[in-house]
Design a protein around this motif. Sequence first.
Motif: not given
Length: 324
Positions: A254-267
Amino acid sequence: MTVKTMLLGLTAALIPFSVSHAQDAAASYPDRTITIVVAYPPGGFNDQVARLLAEDLSTRFDETVIVDNRPGGGTVVGTDLVAKAEPDGYTLGISPFAFAVNPGLFADLPYDTETDFAHIAVLGGAFNVLAAHPDFPADTVAELIEHAKQNPGEINYGSAGNGSSNHLSAELFKSLTGTELAHIPYGGSAPARTDLVAGRVDVMFDNLTNVQALIESGKLKALGVTINEESDLMPGVPPVSATVPGYEVTVWWGLVAPAGVPEPIVAKLNNAVNEFLAKEDTIEKFQAQGVLPIGGTVDEAEAYVAEQMKTWIPVAEQTGMKVD
């Protein structure tokens, strides 16, 4: 006006500002180098999928995307680096099979697996192959079991490290067959595989992509696959479950990021990953190595990882695979 009223008014005023700020960040994202952390050495599919994705995102975003290999600690070193990175979308990580089992394997992790990460997408899934050195006396799963019972603890198996799919595959095998195999953990599947080819390791459960060419060239032999049916990619090799009922292991990335990355960037990242996975070139490269592209929404990625944790943490605990 009371202090409470003033605070409520201030909070209400800040909400649209925060939303606007997140949207602005997503609109300009990315505007500098992105790093994808791989918790294994170069050589395995964890590394390969990261480099394929990095190449695609570099072109798609017109920004540099690099792969940073940080092996060690059964993937904990690299995973912790992602967990503690700035939540701005510029540090991402490949979440391997080990991600979901480590909470049951380690007495104390430096991060919280459930709360410290944002799951962007599940990239793909595959199966492992039970491979052996050509000179190993067993040619089938049944013969391996018989040989192991006649020589308890004398047969060794290699893995990419504690908590890796190689490790879990073997430990589940041991649990279901009542055999004793000695574990030799490495800092990645590539060095373990090197010793398997050299005959310093007897057997190993490894990703199809890592052993297929070695098996086809006769440098290794295949005893079984970890899915419940024979695969066209490994014709003539039966599933381990044909001899060991209930045995099954599916590997995933999978691909993950740290928690707290703004939702628009995650999207934005989720959309980019899904487009990458839908490309004919990606599908061909994945399928050629026995990997099925998965993709999907962020919610689906969260649910998938949660289900993997539900499945494998108890296995780690029940088999006593604790690491201090």
